[in-house]
Scaffold this active site. Sequence first.
Site, short mmCIF file in Angstrom:
data_model
loop_
_atom_site.label_atom_id
_atom_site.label_comp_id
_atom_site.label_asym_id
_atom_site.label_seq_id
_atom_site.Cartn_x
_atom_site.Cartn_y
_atom_site.Cartn_z
N HIS A 104 -40.97 69.01 -39.39
CA HIS A 104 -42.26 68.32 -38.79
C HIS A 104 -43.23 69.24 -37.46
CE1 HIS A 104 -39.03 65.72 -37.50
NE2 HIS A 104 -37.70 66.61 -38.27
N ASN A 109 -40.16 66.11 -44.60
CA ASN A 109 -40.57 65.80 -43.15
C ASN A 109 -40.22 64.03 -42.91
OD1 ASN A 109 -41.65 65.00 -41.07
ND2 ASN A 109 -43.54 65.83 -41.14
N HIS A 167 -35.25 60.35 -37.28
CA HIS A 167 -34.70 59.70 -36.05
C HIS A 167 -33.79 59.01 -36.14
CE1 HIS A 167 -36.90 62.84 -34.28
NE2 HIS A 167 -37.83 62.20 -35.16
N ARG A 213 -36.60 62.19 -29.71
CA ARG A 213 -37.06 62.98 -31.02
C ARG A 213 -35.98 63.89 -31.08
NH1 ARG A 213 -41.86 60.50 -32.95
NH2 ARG A 213 -42.49 59.00 -31.35
N GLU A 218 -36.10 70.95 -43.90
CA GLU A 218 -36.84 70.05 -43.18
C GLU A 218 -37.98 70.90 -42.21
OE1 GLU A 218 -33.96 68.40 -40.03
OE2 GLU A 218 -35.14 66.82 -38.76
N ARG A 231 -41.12 67.05 -27.15
CA ARG A 231 -41.05 64.85 -26.93
C ARG A 231 -40.22 64.54 -26.33
NH1 ARG A 231 -43.97 63.88 -32.59
NH2 ARG A 231 -45.56 61.82 -31.18
N TYR A 281 -50.53 65.69 -33.59
CA TYR A 281 -50.39 66.38 -35.11
C TYR A 281 -51.89 67.27 -35.17
CZ TYR A 281 -46.83 62.57 -34.59
OH TYR A 281 -45.27 62.15 -34.32
N ASP A 309 -27.64 60.76 -46.07
CA ASP A 309 -26.15 59.97 -47.17
C ASP A 309 -26.95 60.65 -48.85
OD1 ASP A 309 -24.21 59.37 -45.61
OD2 ASP A 309 -24.67 57.07 -45.96
N ALA A 367 -40.69 59.68 -38.89
CA ALA A 367 -39.32 58.89 -37.71
C ALA A 367 -37.86 58.53 -38.54
CB ALA A 367 -40.15 57.41 -37.19
N SER A 389 -44.98 68.00 -35.32
CA SER A 389 -44.61 68.78 -33.68
C SER A 389 -43.16 69.14 -33.71
CB SER A 389 -44.90 67.42 -33.70
OG SER A 389 -44.30 66.64 -33.36
N ARG A 423 -53.88 59.45 -36.67
CA ARG A 423 -53.46 59.54 -35.98
C ARG A 423 -53.07 60.73 -34.66
NH1 ARG A 423 -47.09 60.32 -38.00
NH2 ARG A 423 -45.98 59.59 -35.89
N PRO A 446 -42.72 57.72 -42.77
CA PRO A 446 -43.42 56.57 -42.63
C PRO A 446 -44.81 57.27 -41.40
CG PRO A 446 -41.41 56.78 -41.60
CD PRO A 446 -41.36 57.56 -42.37
N ASN A 447 -45.79 56.97 -41.61
CA ASN A 447 -47.17 56.92 -41.20
C ASN A 447 -47.63 58.44 -41.04
OD1 ASN A 447 -47.07 54.82 -39.44
ND2 ASN A 447 -45.26 55.17 -38.59
C1 DQA Z 1 -43.02 64.02 -37.56
C2 DQA Z 1 -42.05 64.07 -36.12
C3 DQA Z 1 -41.48 62.96 -35.84
O1 DQA Z 1 -40.70 62.44 -34.63
C4 DQA Z 1 -42.46 61.38 -35.69
O2 DQA Z 1 -41.82 59.69 -35.69
C5 DQA Z 1 -43.28 61.38 -37.09
C6 DQA Z 1 -43.89 63.13 -37.43
C7 DQA Z 1 -43.86 65.01 -36.85
O3 DQA Z 1 -44.21 65.81 -38.57
O4 DQA Z 1 -43.79 65.89 -36.49
O5 DQA Z 1 -43.95 60.92 -37.34
O6 DQA Z 1 -41.91 64.02 -38.13
#
Ligand code: DQA
Length: 149
Positions: A102, A76, A82, A113, A100, A109, A25, A89, A79, A104, A20, A12-13
């Site tokens: 990320h 990635n 977390h 997170r 995985e 942070r 980011y 699962d 959120a 950032s 953003r 998401p996002n």
């Molecule tokens: C993220 C880090 C996460 O904590 C955050 O919720 C994101 C982006 C990152 O790519 O740094 O949406 O996954």
Amino acid sequence: MKRPLIVVLNGPNLNLLGLRQPDIYGHATLDDVEQVCLQAAERLDVAIDFRQTNGEGELVSWVQECRSRANGIVINPAAYGHTSIALLDALHAVELPVIEVHISNIHRREAFRHHSYVSQVARGVICGLGVRGYAHALQAMADIIEDEG
Ligand code: DQA
């Protein structure tokens, strides 16, 4: 010979990358991230399927679909890493190597997170290297697929 398929999933996002919180980011958009991945895939001679969703259920369904078609997953989870036991699962159930990513450094942070459910199933975690982290993850996944045939 058919190229291995690595599915690159974004949570998401991440569709808002570039707009953003650029201080955290950066300015690259999700399309730029896809280009980084396509260039890495070309170099590594692997195929990729690059996707983003804001929905937890959709992300879980996409992970499940990987079982019959993919050789590895780069994710990635944003959120949902977390928060989502459902995603953890699904990643266990799919029985594929997972890396995985990320953008950032989640450990620099907020405390909420610092924990990721996805890390429990991931072979490795790349965080804090910006969008280049995706290229490093694809390189590592291509190595894993080659080593484990
Ligand atoms: C993220 C880090 C996460 O904590 C955050 O919720 C994101 C982006 C990152 O790519 O740094 O949406 O996954």
